[in-house]
Design an enzyme around this catalytic site. Structure first.
Site, PDB file in Angstrom:
ATOM      1  CE  LYS A   1      -4.445  -1.662   1.649  1.00  0.00           C
ATOM      2  NZ  LYS A   1      -5.542  -1.533   2.630  1.00  0.00           N
TER       3      LYS A   1
ATOM      4  NE  ARG B   1      -7.728  -8.323   0.847  1.00  0.00           N
ATOM      5  CZ  ARG B   1      -7.403  -7.494  -0.145  1.00  0.00           C
ATOM      6  NH1 ARG B   1      -6.420  -6.619   0.011  1.00  0.00           N
ATOM      7  NH2 ARG B   1      -8.053  -7.540  -1.302  1.00  0.00           N
TER       8      ARG B   1
END
Length: 259
Positions: free
Chosen positions: A203, A238
């Site tokens: 991210k 995740r």
């Protein structure tokens, strides 16, 4: 949890697995690499993403869920649309991962009669606008209060608390300082044994810390973030890079268990 994005516009792997055979091949690789859960997404939720039509999302996710049903590990579907929830549960999904925290009208009704695990995620705003100057007085307290409220709503609808997972929602309406505070104080989200799911893989927050502008170049940062989260109590991580993350967690676990 291995990420399987069936999207043309996800921030890291958009367009790679749109064709069914390619998606299945990638799913097989994620399982071989050590994924315990597959998280299937048909709509990008990156910052600035445009909403996808219901029909398009159904066309993307239902065939892959049907094809992978019985693959040996649980299937999660990343969706906030009640109709999609019902369709994928009928197709064999075991978990619904909802970035809206089951706030959409009909979402709770869509899942309450199933036996599926439900992941409640915190998000401020929506994917299109969520990163436009997000503000909090106390991000840890506010995210915790939101998660508590959603758990109460699900339990009030008759859903067993043992079916609920919690996700602070890294990058969903948070700046870097907010995200870091949520990682540092992750133990504060532990509630009555409900597992915590964490998704920071590749991210932008990791790019801001490291200076790595290309998501695929954030492997080391992603692994470091996973280890920080695991050390603070995360149950599920995740990730895009399953094999490397599994190896890192094996070393971390071996050190923890050593005499």
């Amino acid at each position: 949890m291995g990420i399987l994005n069936i999207t043309p516009d996800s921030f890291s792997d958009g367009g790679k697995f749109l064709r069914l055979e390619m998606a299945l091949r990638h799913a097989e690789q994620l399982i071989a690499d050590g994924a315990d859960i597959l998280d299937i997404g048909g709509e990008s939720t990156r910052p600035g993403a445009q909403a996808l039509s219901l029909d398009q999302e159904l066309e993307r996710v239902v065939p892959i869920v049907e094809a992978l049903s019985g693959c040996g590990i649980p299937l999660s579907v990343d969706t906030y649309k009640p109709v999609v929830m019902q369709a994928v549960l009928s197709a064999g999904a075991d978990m619904i991962n909802d970035i809206w925290g089951f706030r959409k009208p009909g979402a709770i009704d869509a899942v309450k009669e199933s036996h599926a695990v439900l992941c409640v995620t915190h998000m401020r705003g929506d994917p299109k606008t969520m990163q436009e100057a997000p503000l909090y007085e106390d991000v840890v307290t506010e995210v915790g209060s939101f998660l508590d409220d959603r758990v109460k709503a699900l339990v009030a609808a008759g859903i067993e608390q043992t079916r609920i997972f919690l996700d602070p929602g890294y990058g969903f309406g948070k700046c870097l300082a907010h995200n870091l505070s949520l990682v540092k104080h992750l133990p504060m989200f532990m509630r009555d044994g409900m597992p915590i799911l964490v998704g920071m893989s590749r991210k932008r927050m990791l790019g801001e810390i490291t200076g790595r502008k290309v998501p695929a170049e954030r492997l080391a940062a992603s692994i470091a973030a996973v280890l920080c989260a695991a050390e603070r109590g995360a149950t599920i991580v995740r990730v895009h890079d399953v094999a490397e993350t599994v190896d890192a967690l094996k070393v971390w676990q071996a050190v923890r268990m050593a005499d």
